[in-house]
Structure formats: C-alpha cells, structure tokens
Design a protein around this motif. Structure first.
Motif, PDB file in Angstrom:
ATOM      1  N   SER B 132      35.328  41.441  35.194  1.00 40.51           N
ATOM      2  CA  SER B 132      35.849  40.673  36.327  1.00 40.51           C
ATOM      3  C   SER B 132      34.826  39.662  36.843  1.00 40.51           C
ATOM      4  N   HIS B 135      35.995  36.069  36.437  1.00 44.54           N
ATOM      5  CA  HIS B 135      37.241  35.603  37.058  1.00 44.54           C
ATOM      6  C   HIS B 135      37.083  34.416  37.980  1.00 44.54           C
ATOM      7  N   GLU B 136      35.907  34.237  38.568  1.00 44.02           N
ATOM      8  CA  GLU B 136      35.762  33.182  39.566  1.00 44.02           C
ATOM      9  C   GLU B 136      35.469  31.815  38.958  1.00 44.02           C
ATOM     10  N   VAL B 156      38.987  38.803  27.444  1.00 43.88           N
ATOM     11  CA  VAL B 156      38.816  38.809  28.905  1.00 43.88           C
ATOM     12  C   VAL B 156      39.323  37.501  29.510  1.00 43.88           C
ATOM     13  N   CYS B 157      38.891  36.380  28.933  1.00 42.47           N
ATOM     14  CA  CYS B 157      39.245  35.071  29.506  1.00 42.47           C
ATOM     15  C   CYS B 157      40.712  34.743  29.289  1.00 42.47           C
ATOM     16  N   ARG B 158      41.219  35.090  28.113  1.00 39.69           N
ATOM     17  CA  ARG B 158      42.608  34.779  27.784  1.00 39.69           C
ATOM     18  C   ARG B 158      43.564  35.474  28.761  1.00 39.69           C
ATOM     19  N   GLU B 159      43.224  36.705  29.093  1.00 38.32           N
ATOM     20  CA  GLU B 159      44.085  37.474  29.991  1.00 38.32           C
ATOM     21  C   GLU B 159      44.203  36.799  31.355  1.00 38.32           C
ATOM     22  N   ARG B 160      43.093  36.185  31.807  1.00 39.03           N
ATOM     23  CA  ARG B 160      43.093  35.549  33.128  1.00 39.03           C
ATOM     24  C   ARG B 160      43.384  34.061  33.084  1.00 39.03           C
ATOM     25  N   ILE B 162      41.480  31.799  31.801  1.00 39.82           N
ATOM     26  CA  ILE B 162      40.254  31.006  31.984  1.00 39.82           C
ATOM     27  C   ILE B 162      39.869  30.371  30.638  1.00 39.82           C
TER      28      ILE B 162
END
Lengths: 429, 558
Positions: B132, B135-136, B156-160, B162
């Motif tokens: 996380s 996330h920012e 990680v990035c794909r899910e959010r 980013i």
C-alpha cells in the motif's frame, strides 16, 4: 589520482575482457582504461542540451580529459534540460559552468572550457583531439565542424583514405521527442555534405503573403520582423534576447493581426517564430547524448561493434528506432579525393574559374576561388593576384600537364582548401 | 520601451506576467511540445522511484527538470566505489552514506520547485511487505528490478490503476516496459496529419461558398484570391454532375480532373500565367479522392470495444465520448465524423481565407455541440457521471477523433520473458520470429532471453554470471547461463530455435554491469514514457522495448 578500488569495475568488464561483438582489432586490457583516462583527448562542441549530457556521459565512460567549447551564456529557458546549470548561473558562460560542475561531481576528471565561437579556433586546435563530439543545433555549425574534420583527411595514391588522417566526428541532434545520433568517419562514412538532403530547408513565407495577404499569426509576426522593424529601426539590428525588442515585435504583430481579424498571436508564438525556437526536453537529449557518448567509447576502444552510421529515435508513437547505413557521395566536394571535372585543353583559366563557381556541388561553397597545382599558384587572390593575373587568359594546356590534374581550390569562405580532379579532354560532340 | 507598451492599449489578450506564469519561463521549451495543460499535469504528479542507481537516477533527473510536483526515492544500499564510476548524482564525499539520501539531495538541486523525499529500504522488501506504500503515487518507476520483483510490483500497481514503468540496463543492452491496464490518448499528436476538408461532401454553407466562386473566376484579380479548397469543391461538384461519380478514380480520370483545374489559368497570348492558388489546387487535387471523413479502422475498433459497447456507471469520459462519436457517425447519412475544423494555409486573400476558416470552425463547433449532447445522453443512460465530460474535453475528442488511441499492456511474464502470457494473443510468436532472423535482430532477441536467464542464475548464486573480477569470460558460467536460457525457452514452448552461443558469452562478459551510458539511454526512454503517461499526450510504448546498443537495434514486444 584517487580511484577507490572497484570504481570502474563495470567498465573494466568491457575493456579488459575479450568479446564476441567487438570492433576490428580490439585489444582488451587495463591499458585501454589508462589510455582513456590519461591520454585520450575528446572535444565536446556545444555546452547546451546535448553538451551537458555529453560531458556527464563521457566523464562516466572513463574519459579523463575533455575540452568543451561554447560561446553562449546561460538563459532561464535552458534550465528545463541543461542540468549542469542552476537559476543563479543565468548569464554566466555555459562552457565554464558546465566544466566546473562536471569536475565537481567526477573526481579525477579534467574538463577544459573554451568560451569561444567554433570559427575562432584554428585547425591546430581541433587537431589535438582523438574524437570530436557535436552537440549543436544548426546545420551551419555542423558544416563548419565537418569541413574542419575533413580538412585533416588525406588519400593514398590508390584512392583509399589514409586511415591515420581520419578525424572522427560523432553528431547528435533532437527536436521534441525525436532525435538522431550518427558517426562520421571522413573518407569512410558519409560526411554532412554527402547527405545535406537529411536537413530539410526551413519554411519561408512568400514576401507578398507577408506584405499583402496575411492569413495566419505567423504571417503577422514575420511582417513585424521583416518589414516593420527595418523600416522603423534603420540603425538598430533586431535582437530577440533584448526584452524591449521582443515586446515591440509582439505588439506590432498583434496590431497587424487585429487589422486583418487574425487570431492567435501570442508572446510565446512570437518568440518561437522570430527566434526559430526548436522545442527541446531533457529525456530526448539524454537518450541521444548517451548514444553519442557510447559510440565515442566504441570508436576509441573498439570494445563493441560501432554504429554504422546513423541512428534515429522517435518517441511520438511508442518507441521507434532505425539504424541506417547512409552512403558516401563519391563526388562530395568536402570529403572526396577530389570533385571530378572535365574541361577541354583549350579552355582558359578564366573560363575554368567560371565553371567552378557554376558547378552544382562546388558552386555553393565558392565565391572568389583561387587555384593552384600543389604549391604552384595558377591564380591567387590577394598579394599574388597581379603576378598570376596573366594566367587567366592562358589555356589550360599551357599551364598544366594532363590528362589528369589535381587542382587545389581555395576561397575565403572555406575552412580548408578543396580538391578537384580535372581531366583535360576534348569536348565530345 | 515605455512607448512601445503604451502603443498597444487594446491588446487585452496580452499575457500580463503573473508570478505563476513567470515561473514557467524555464519550462518554455517543453511547453512548446505539451502545452500548458501538459505542464499542469506534470506539476500535479508525484512519482516514486525504486533503486537509485544510474538508470533510475537519470529517469528521475529528466522528470525533475520537467517540473513534476514531487518524488520519492526508495533504495536500501549505501554508496560504494562502483557508484562513483556510473552515477552522476553521487560524488566522492558520499561514500558510505545511504544512496537514497545522496541521490535525492542531488536531484533536488536541479529544480527548487520540486519536492523530494527518500526511504532507506530494499525495494524488493518494500513491494512484498508494504504494497500500500505505492498507492499515493501517480506513477511508479522501477529501475533495475529483477524479473520476479518486477512482476510482483506490476500486480500491485495494476490492481490500483497506478501506471508503472520498468527500466533495466544490463551491460550493453536494456529494456523498458510500460505497465498500464489501459491508457487512453486523445492528443496523440502524430508527426503528419492531413486535415479533413470535406471536398466531395461539403455541408450546405460550404457548398454555397464554392458555388459563389463561379462569378469570381471571371475577374482576374478576384480569382487569384480564391483559396484552393473552394476551387477543388467546385471542380469536384462539376465532376460529379458530369460523370455520375463523386470523384475521379482511374489515373486517366485524375489527369483529366487536374487538366480541368489547369484550364482555369489565365492565358496571355496563349501562354498560361501561373497562379499560386491554382497551382496549389492541382498539387492538392489528391485530397479530392483520398480524403475521408469516415472513422479510421482504429476508431472502428474502439467503437466495437467492450468498453464503448457497454458503458457503465464508472465509465471514463474517454469512453463516454467514444460512444457519443459512434452515435454521431451512425446518425448522419454520410457516416462522417464530426468536423475537426482545422484547415491548412492556402494561398488566398486574407479575407477570403479567414471567411473560409470561420466556415470550417463554425461547422466544427456545431458538430461538437451535437456530440456533447450525445455524450450526455449516453452517459445518462449508463448512469455515468457527466461532470468530468467537460465541453473542452468533448471538443478535444472531436478535434482528434481520427487519432484517438488506446493502449493496453499485457501483465508481465513471471519469468521475465518478453512474451505475452496469453497464448491466444500471439503468445511467443514475436520472440520466436526474432530469434530465427538472419541479422542483428537474432542476437538482440537472444539477449532478451539471456537477461531473464541471468536473473534466474542470480537466484541460485546471489550474483550475476561473469560478475567476479577477472580478465577472462568464465566459460563455466557461460555454459550454465546458456542451459538456463534454453530451459526458459523450452518452458515457454519455444522450441526449435537456435540461441547463439556468441550472445551468451557476450552477456557473461558484461557481468551484469550498469554502465552509465546504457543506463542513461534506458532511464531516459523510461522518463519520456513517463511524460507521455502523465500528460496523456503522444502514444506510450504498449509493452516491452528491448534495446541493444551492440547493434543499435530495438525489438518491440506488445
């Protein structure tokens, strides 16, 4: 010299180990790294967007002695890409600040700045360097450096270039998200003059459009620059770096636009048009400069296959690269063994001079040529003019022994003399 | 100077330099590429960099110079001797200090307007222990990540949602990967665009303007002021009336058509007098038969895309506008897109040209209003918010309708091979073909397999092959790496291709070094991709770029 153990370990792998994709005659060994650091001399021409990057890249490729030449001073609009400069440096010499900052960062490095125009330096200055790397933004400056490099070249009697006289140039250029890197080995690969068509001519508006029927903001700006300025400032040349000049230009262009109902004259556009600004950003400059520096390393060490001879990059649509092997112009006036020409033995020297200035390739380089065979002047301008003037009306068969003569052509506008391979031949009907 | 300024009191459009604008002078050369909107987007962006070696530092350097809002550097190492030989953001006095701290300080020097912070931690560690953390950020750049860490970060990035860019320099080769599930581009800004002039299908007002030219052609002075577009519309209308076809098709017909234009030229004693606008009309006659206002194949694909066919409450303004465009095309008999409204300069009188320009702009505005109405309709029907579908956005979509682009990047292969994981989408074909080629492409393709193979070697040995000191290329490590690479190919179902031994030996020679120039090339390509993603302009790389400086050759795997 303080080199912490292991500082150059990555570079050493390349320089001390044999490789499978290397230049002809590559000899790996620690001597190569020492040569780079202690003996090899590199000149970077231009300390701008490419030049700043080149200094960094060459310094971290093991080159220990670099010279940099630039006549410019630092402007606020350089700071979006010329990373060696800070806001407080505005107004200072680019070459001097760039040299100092690079040495500050890279221990053991010597960078010698030259705050000068490239035309101010003689051939003996340029002769010192093993490779000359160009970070320029004008064709004119490139052609000057090309003429310099080609002036060192000589040919063997069998017509092959004497490789000991080849002065390599590495050239980079960018515009927006596009750029190129190229390697020029005079006599071996094309020189700038062999491939002038690579540089498209600038768009110029017809004068009648500017004077009578403007249709676009650019037409209005050109009107202010080409017609109004000379009319109202007979004694002052326009200088885009003087703020008052630029504001005057902008105001007049706006008036012109208003008169015709044309929209879109902005200060940014006015500056762009009158200064012929090329958009430039850090990333493209860095890609191109690093490619040029790496090719310089390859040229000097042969530690990897060299670029043959032109790489273009475009980031406009995805990433596109293309390597092209451009070809030499065998009759290039600047890098060939001589421009081939034919004239009848009865041709007078005066007529031959006329033919030279009308020649499609030579003509654009010559205004008032002088001619000699070896060290013997046939016709010389200046102090020997009176002495050689009688030759003008003599026929070639009286002056030289044919059928093939190598003439040396000189002209005030030339960096170095050119060669002409003249064949004396009766004109065919 | 004072008088010059007083001389233009009515110029209300003149930019009075507010402090905010003045501070942008330093960005002028970039804003000529991406405009004020592009600069706004950069100045909002917060970027995270993993690994502060030269590849990452160079990438971030270019973004700091461009004026992003802020950055964070994550790196767990301390400055060692090799950093002094390849990283310009580190100097001799920094030996032993945290690399993240040193690089952050150097980067901040480049632009006082950019905020910078650092975290001393191993990137691989951070990805697994604290996903996380990312996330920012508006964008993440992963430099020198080995394949498994890169794949984990991608997830990680794909899910959010980013955007992630990976850059990797390895000896004399490197790769850049753009990882975004979907990226939609309105302003793709291709090098060459041809304006849509509607020469064979003029709307009534334009047809009327062309019809009025007839009278003008009689007068020598007036005729020279007619923009060529009107001459071509008039000629095309005449052609249609006499030939029963909208425009000439065969080369003989095209020559006839041009001859008709040439006959407009005035003659003095039988010798035609060249007139610029007629010369331009002949030179641009091809626009009559090659111009099209119909959707491009790329746009048709977007119309058929699932995201356009089934708008949802969460649909983006982009897809809402694409759906509205599709409605617009379906609703007019000619199947035409909204008019873009730009016209090229044409040799003509000022007023004649400007009147024509106004005609095109008015039609473009009317079309855009219609599209805007349709956008509100389709969004309303899908329960989607229209608050982000601004008038300006709709107008931009209409102006760029033929150039809209969507890229979708495949998820990373867990073993790092530059191939798609989904076999149905071409899978391993591109790699297989590249390996089988006869030129420098084959060795470049081989390197693209050998880099992930070196990562697998690293997993076993905790170092890259050839990374121990010595002036010979260790043969044992070459054969080990070669076997690993062949194993990787076999596992991916790529058999029957030859992996050249020369390439393996060469890769081991480099010992996994991060050479400054290669790092600068790779890092800077990554930063250019970052700018495209952040500004929403130009078209980012849709997958993996593998670049070999050995032969200056690149391979694209998308």
């Amino acid at each position: 010299m303080n080199h912490p153990e292991g500082r150059w370990s990555g570079l050493d792998n390349l320089l001390t180990r044999p490789g499978r994709f290397v230049g002809p005659g590559f000899e790996p060994g620690p001597e190569l790294r020492d040569f780079l650091h202690d003996d090899c001399r590199i000149l970077v021409v231009g300390a701008g967007g490419l030049g700043c990057e080149l200094l960094k890249d060459l310094a971290l490729s093991g080159f220990g002695s670099i010279d940099v030449i630039d006549m410019d001073t630092i402007d606020i609009t350089n700071l979006n890409r010329q990373f060696l400069f800070r806001t407080a440096d505005v107004g200072r010499s680019k070459a001097e600040v760039a040299a100092a900052r690079t040495m500050q960062r890279v221990a053991g490095l010597t960078v010698t700045p030259h705050h000068a125009m490239i035309q101010d330096k003689g051939l003996d200055f340029y002769a010192q360097f093993h490779v000359i790397v160009l970070g320029l933004d004008s064709l004119e400056a490139r052609r000057h450096m090309n003429a310099v490099a080609c002036s060192f070249l000589s040919y063997n009697p069998d017509g092959t270039p004497d490789l000991a006289t080849v002065k390599p140039l590495v050239d980079g250029g960018t515009e927006g998200l596009r750029g190129h890197a190229r390697v020029l080995l005079p006599g071996v690969t094309p020189c700038f003059d062999c491939t002038l068509w690579l540089f498209p001519p600038q768009t110029k508006f017809p004068l009648c459009t500017i004077a009578e029927t403007p249709r676009s903001p650019a037409h209005c700006i050109e009107y202010a620059k080409i017609i109004l300025w000379p009319r109202e400032h007979q004694d002052t040349a326009f200088d885009p770096d003087i703020e008052a000049h630029m504001h005057w230009m902008f105001a007049r262009a706006q008036e012109r636009a208003k008169e015709f109902g044309i929209q879109g004259v902005t200060l940014q556009l006015t500056q762009g048009v009158v200064k012929n600004i090329i958009p430039a950003i850090a990333s493209t400059n860095a890609i191109v400069a690093a490619s040029c520096a790496l090719e310089t390393l390859k040229l000097v060490t042969l530690a990897s296959t060299g670029l043959d001879n032109y790489l273009m990059y475009s980031g406009v649509d995805g990433v596109y690269t293309l390597t092209t092997q451009y070809e030499r112009d065998p009759a290039c006036p600047v890098c060939s063994a001589g421009v081939p020409m034919t004239a009848p033995p009865t041709c007078t020297l005066r007529d031959l001079l006329g033919l030279l200035t009308l020649h499609p390739a030579l003509g654009r380089l010559l205004r008032e040529p002088s001619l000699s065979v070896g060290s013997v002047p046939l016709y010389a301008r200046g102090v020997f003019e009176e002495e050689t003037r009688p030759n003008l009306d003599r026929q070639l068969r009286e002056l030289v022994t044919g059928p093939l003569v190598e003439l040396t052509v000189n002209d005030k506008g030339l960096v170095a003399p050119l060669k002409v391979q003249l064949r004396l031949q009766v004109a065919e009907e | 100077m004072a008088s010059a300024e007083a001389g233009s009191p009515s110029s209300s459009g003149a930019p009075t330099c507010s402090p905010a604008r003045e501070s942008r002078v330093r960005y002028d050369r970039g804003m000529r590429i991406w405009g004020a909107e592009g600069q706004d987007a950069l100045e909002r962006a917060s970027v995270c960099l993993l690994h502060a070696g030269p590849t990452g530092a160079e990438a971030l350097k270019n973004l700091v110079l461009g004026g992003i809002r802020s950055f964070t550097v994550v790196d767990g190492e301390r400055v060692g001797p090799q950093d002094l030989g390849n990283n310009f953001m580190i100097d001799q006095d920094a030996l032993g200090r945290p690399r993240a701290e040193v690089v952050t300080a150097s980067l901040k020097e480049l632009n006082e307007a950019v905020g910078g912070s650092y975290v001393v931690d191993e990137p691989a560690q951070l990805i697994s222990s604290n996903p996380s953390f990312f996330h920012e950020y508006d964008l993440v750049i992963g430099a020198q990540l080995r394949c498994s860490d890169a794949a984990a970060l991608d997830a990680v990035c794909r899910e959010r949602g980013i955007p992630l860019i990976l850059g990797r320099a390895y000896g004399l080769v490197g790769l850049v990967q753009v990882c975004v599930a979907e990226h939609c581009v309105v302003e793709s800004k291709p090098d060459n665009t041809i304006e849509d002039l509607r020469l064979t299908e003029p709307w009534p007002e334009l047809a009327e303007a062309a019809a009025q030219v007839d009278a003008g052609l009689l007068d020598d002075h007036v005729r020279g002021h007619v923009p060529y577009a009107l001459l071509l519309i008039r000629a095309a209308a005449a052609w249609a009336a006499t030939h029963g076809a909208p425009f000439p098709r065969t080369s003989a017909e095209k020559a006839d058509f041009k001859e008709g234009l040439r006959s407009l030229q005035r003659c003095i004693e039988g010798v035609p007098v060249e007139e610029e606008n007629i010369t331009e009309a002949i030179a641009n006659a091809h626009r009559v038969w090659s111009g099209s206002s119909a959707p491009t194949p790329e746009l048709v694909r977007l119309f058929q895309d699932e995201a356009c066919q089934h708008l949802r409450a969460g649909s983006s303004p982009f897809w809402i506008c694409v759906a509205a465009l599709s409605r617009f095309v379906a609703s007019n008999a000619a199947g035409a897109l909204p008019l873009e409204g730009n016209i090229p300069d044409m040799h003509a009188g000022s007023q004649e040209f400007l009147a024509l320009q106004r005609l095109y702009r008015a039609k473009a505005e009317a079309d855009a209003q219609e599209v805007e109405g349709l956008a509100h309709d389709v969004a309303g029907a899908a329960g989607a918010s229209v608050s982000r579908v601004t008038s300006a956005y709709v107008r931009s979509v209409c102006k760029n309708a033929r150039r809209l682009r969507v890229i979708r990047c495949p998820a990373l292969h867990p073993d790092g091979l530059p191939v798609r994981t989904e076999p149905e989408k071409g899978g391993t074909d591109a790699l297989r073909q590249a390996l089988a080629s006869e030129d420098a492409t084959a060795s470049t393709a081989a390197f693209s397999v050998l880099v992930p193979a070196a990562d697998r070697y690293y997993r076993t040995h905790q170092r890259f092959p050839g990374s121990l000191h010595g002036s010979e290329v260790p043969e044992g490590e070459v054969s080990q790496l070669h076997a690993i690479a062949q194993g990787l190919l076999a596992e991916s179902g790529i058999s029957g291709v030859h992996l050249p031994e020369d390439a393996t030996t060469e890769l081991v020679r480099w010992g996994g070094a991060e050479l400054h120039c290669v790092a600068a090339i790779i890092g800077s390509i990554a930063s250019q991709e970052a700018i495209k993603l952040l500004t929403g302009q130009f078209v980012p790389l849709a997958g993996t770029l593998f670049y070999s400086t050995v032969h200056a050759t690149s391979l694209l795997f998308a």
